[in-house]
Scaffold this active site. Structure first.
Site, mmCIF file in Angstrom:
data_model
loop_
_atom_site.group_PDB
_atom_site.id
_atom_site.type_symbol
_atom_site.label_atom_id
_atom_site.label_comp_id
_atom_site.label_asym_id
_atom_site.label_seq_id
_atom_site.Cartn_x
_atom_site.Cartn_y
_atom_site.Cartn_z
ATOM 1 N N SER A 135 -21.131 -10.651 -27.632
ATOM 2 C CA SER A 135 -20.509 -9.597 -28.446
ATOM 3 C C SER A 135 -19.499 -10.183 -29.421
ATOM 4 O O SER A 135 -19.068 -9.505 -30.343
ATOM 5 C CB SER A 135 -19.790 -8.618 -27.525
ATOM 6 N N GLY A 136 -19.120 -11.440 -29.178
ATOM 7 C CA GLY A 136 -18.038 -12.006 -29.992
ATOM 8 C C GLY A 136 -16.697 -11.795 -29.317
ATOM 9 O O GLY A 136 -15.680 -12.296 -29.771
ATOM 10 N N GLY A 137 -16.686 -11.043 -28.204
ATOM 11 C CA GLY A 137 -15.467 -10.865 -27.413
ATOM 12 C C GLY A 137 -15.196 -12.126 -26.590
ATOM 13 O O GLY A 137 -16.039 -13.028 -26.524
ATOM 14 N N HIS A 194 8.602 -7.363 -3.003
ATOM 15 C CA HIS A 194 7.400 -7.825 -3.716
ATOM 16 C C HIS A 194 7.663 -9.160 -4.414
ATOM 17 O O HIS A 194 8.177 -9.165 -5.545
ATOM 18 C CB HIS A 194 6.972 -6.774 -4.756
ATOM 19 N N GLU A 204 5.564 -10.985 -5.812
ATOM 20 C CA GLU A 204 4.603 -11.197 -6.907
ATOM 21 C C GLU A 204 5.079 -10.650 -8.249
ATOM 22 O O GLU A 204 4.523 -10.980 -9.276
ATOM 23 C CB GLU A 204 3.235 -10.592 -6.544
ATOM 24 N N CYS A 232 5.456 -5.931 1.732
ATOM 25 C CA CYS A 232 5.753 -4.495 1.702
ATOM 26 C C CYS A 232 5.004 -3.756 2.819
ATOM 27 O O CYS A 232 5.296 -3.967 3.983
ATOM 28 C CB CYS A 232 5.456 -3.941 0.309
ATOM 29 N N TYR A 233 4.009 -2.934 2.479
ATOM 30 C CA TYR A 233 3.233 -2.266 3.542
ATOM 31 C C TYR A 233 2.651 -3.318 4.486
ATOM 32 O O TYR A 233 2.621 -3.129 5.710
ATOM 33 C CB TYR A 233 2.105 -1.439 2.907
ATOM 34 N N ASP A 279 -14.888 -12.704 -23.283
ATOM 35 C CA ASP A 279 -15.641 -13.006 -22.064
ATOM 36 C C ASP A 279 -17.047 -13.532 -22.359
ATOM 37 O O ASP A 279 -17.458 -14.559 -21.817
ATOM 38 C CB ASP A 279 -15.744 -11.756 -21.173
ATOM 39 N N SER A 280 -17.768 -12.839 -23.229
ATOM 40 C CA SER A 280 -19.139 -13.308 -23.479
ATOM 41 C C SER A 280 -19.111 -14.639 -24.233
ATOM 42 O O SER A 280 -19.989 -15.487 -24.039
ATOM 43 C CB SER A 280 -19.971 -12.255 -24.209
ATOM 44 N N SER A 281 -18.085 -14.870 -25.058
ATOM 45 C CA SER A 281 -18.003 -16.140 -25.785
ATOM 46 C C SER A 281 -17.788 -17.307 -24.824
ATOM 47 O O SER A 281 -18.414 -18.357 -24.950
ATOM 48 C CB SER A 281 -16.849 -16.121 -26.787
ATOM 49 N N LYS A 330 -8.702 -12.743 -16.629
ATOM 50 C CA LYS A 330 -8.757 -12.881 -18.093
ATOM 51 C C LYS A 330 -7.991 -14.111 -18.602
ATOM 52 O O LYS A 330 -8.480 -14.846 -19.456
ATOM 53 C CB LYS A 330 -8.167 -11.620 -18.728
ATOM 54 N N GLY A 374 0.869 -1.178 0.000
ATOM 55 C CA GLY A 374 0.000 0.000 0.000
ATOM 56 C C GLY A 374 0.897 1.216 0.000
ATOM 57 O O GLY A 374 2.074 1.118 0.332
#
Ligand code: XMP
Length: 509
Positions: free
Chosen positions: A221-223, A167, A169, A80-81, A225-227, A365, A53
């Site tokens: 939409s063809g994107g 960090h 990550e 870290c924080y 996520d919706s696919s 994603k 943070g």
């Protein structure tokens, strides 16, 4: 399913921490630091990670947490924080460091620590801090240091509380992934049950149970996520699912047909395509202002979509491809927790569903893409580059006409084809053509021409907040330019956009 809590204190890497944990096959959930301790206790987490943070722990307006969290018997890792916070909560001492550390720093680890199993005694870590732990709390032992930070890692092995000033990550930390792995498997004793096979099976049976014999509607939409959401729902309830695909005529060449062909052939579901290109052209006639164009396209899209839904009999559930980053409550800000639900569609008041279903709301994603591939969605859809909602509408500068759409679609198709052929597409985050609607003089054979100029835009970026213009090799650009001017009617000039973001944006409008 075992879960790790990523308790968000406002650090910029909170999502990255969760993704790294999931890379090790353990489900990670991000919650803001305002989450009540009872919720945390009742959720039976295998471990808790305090994020970084931007604040100082001794500033009382900074995000803090009740000390009791360290006594729940749940292993904790502070980053870290989060590391300084543990020191401060357990009555150690945190001060402004005599020398801040930023960037790649050499770290020396205590090889006996379970957190540093398999980690070299000295390695490079990523640091970004101005405060440091000047005295670790009682019961804690220093387990790592750097030249300027005497307590760069500390632990209370008995209570299973660990903390690192750096960090783990970020990829710049040489053994960061191993350190997170050690926390999950050596300290929290996870078994690693977050695998996509399990996710698909569990989600499909959950969807079947929830939906029963009711209908589901999804806006496709063809994107990506919706696919993927459509594929999961089709697997779960087949023909009870209707996907509504609004083709506003502003997609890339043949894209509407491509989406329809794939979904109707791959999945057993109802596919409803609404072709409304001429309606959109009508509404956009004479409009040149970019914001107005966007507004018209957005408004019309939903008008068409909801009018179609209103025609459906007996509405069941409404499904959306919302993904995890759209649902995370940020730990930034103080009292008010800001909810970011960018991609959630607002349902009009007169449309009543039994409920909303978001089968991807736990996935990042890259996990969505993995699920998509496992469900058999073609690579071209799963790895599709981002495409703006308003489509080619924001890539034709000024008024949009059918002729201009055609010119842009053809030029863009050549660019995509050439990139696919020479394998350069995978080096780019996004690439496309723009039609600035500028005509210039050229010569073709013995004739003077006065025709369109096409601009090529290609960028590399991690998050689209900033982007670099891509250094595509000249020979590839030469080929693209040659092909566009030869193959696309009404184009006699091609230029390459060499503007980064900022000051430019990725799209031209
Ligand atoms: P800009 O132009 O803002 O674009 O630098 C950043 C990324 O966002 C995409 N983009 C959009 N995506 N609806 C979307 O779904 C939109 O209205 C929109 N505008 C831009 C753009 O393609 C790039 O990937």
């Amino acid at each position: 399913m075992e879960k790790i809590l990523v308790l968000d204190f406002g650090g910029q890497y909170n999502q990255l921490i969760a993704r790294r944990v999931r890379d090790h096959h353990v489900y990670a959930q991000i919650l803001p630091y305002t989450t009540p301790i009872e919720t945390i206790r009742d959720n039976h987490y295998k471990g808790i990670i305090f994020t970084g943070g931007p604040n100082s722990v001794y500033d009382m307006s900074s995000p803090h947490y009740a000390k009791e969290i360290l006594d729940l018997g749940i292993p904790v890792l502070g980053i870290c924080y989060g590391c300084q916070l543990i020191a401060w909560m357990a009555d150690g001492e945190v001060k402004t460091a005599p020398k801040s550390e930023y960037g790649k720093i050499e770290f020396t680890a205590d090889k006996n620590s379970p957190l540093f199993k398999g980690v070299d005694k000295t390695s490079i870590v990523w640091m970004s801090h101005t405060d440091y732990i000047s005295r670790p709390p009682q019961g804690f032992k220093i387990s790592g240091h750097t030249d300027d930070c005497p307590c760069a890692a500390m632990e209370n092995r008995e209570k299973k509380i660990y903390a690192v000033q750096f960090h783990p990550e970020v990829t710049h930390s040489q053994f960061g992934s191993q350190i997170l792995y050690n926390f999950l498997y050596e300290v929290c004793c996870c078994s690693g049950d977050w695998v996509m096979d399990n996710f698909i099976d569990q989600t499909v049976s959950k969807l079947r149970e929830q939906i029963g014999d009711k209908k589901v509607i999804l806006g496709l939409s063809g994107g990506v996520d919706s696919s993927v959401a459509a594929a999961l729902l089709a697997k779960a309830v087949g023909r009870q699912l209707t996907c509504v695909f609004v083709d506003q005529g502003l997609m890339r060449k043949d894209e509407g047909d491509f989406v329809e062909k794939n979904f109707t052939s791959l999945f057993d579901m109802n596919f409803l395509r609404i072709n409304c290109g001429s309606l959109f052209l009508e509404k956009l006639r004479g409009v040149v202002d970019p914001e107005q164009k966007r507004k018209i396209i957005g408004t019309e899209f939903f008008n068409v979509f909801w009018n179609e839904i209103r025609k459906q009999e007996k509405l069941g559930y409404f499904a959306q491809g919302t993904i995890y980053p759209d649902c995370i409550e940020s730990g930034k800000g103080d009292a008010d927790v800001i909810k970011t639900h960018h991609n959630r569609v607002k349902i009009p008041d007169d449309v009543e569903f039994l409920g909303v279903i978001e089968p991807l709301c736990d996935l990042f994603k890259d996990e969505v893409r993995k699920v998509g591939e496992m469900l058999g969605i073609p690579k071209e859809l799963v790895w599709r580059q981002p495409f703006p909602g308003p489509g080619l509408g924001v890539r034709i500068i000024g008024e949009i006409t059918a002729d201009k759409i055609k010119v842009l679609q053809e030029a863009d198709w050549v660019l995509r084809d050439e990139m696919a052929k020479n394998g350069y597409a995978e080096h780019l985050s996004q690439f496309f053509c723009v039609l600035p609607c500028v005509k210039t003089v050229g010569v073709m054979g013995d004739h003077r021409t006065y025709d369109h100029l096409v601009a090529i835009r290609a960028v590399t970026t991690d998050d689209f907040m900033t982007a670099d213009w891509a250094k595509i090799p000249y020979d590839i650009l030469a080929k693209v330019s040659n092909r566009i001017t030869n193959e696309v009617e009404h184009v006699n000039r091609v230029v390459y956009d060499i503007t980064s973001k900022p000051p430019g944006t990725v799209e031209w409008e």
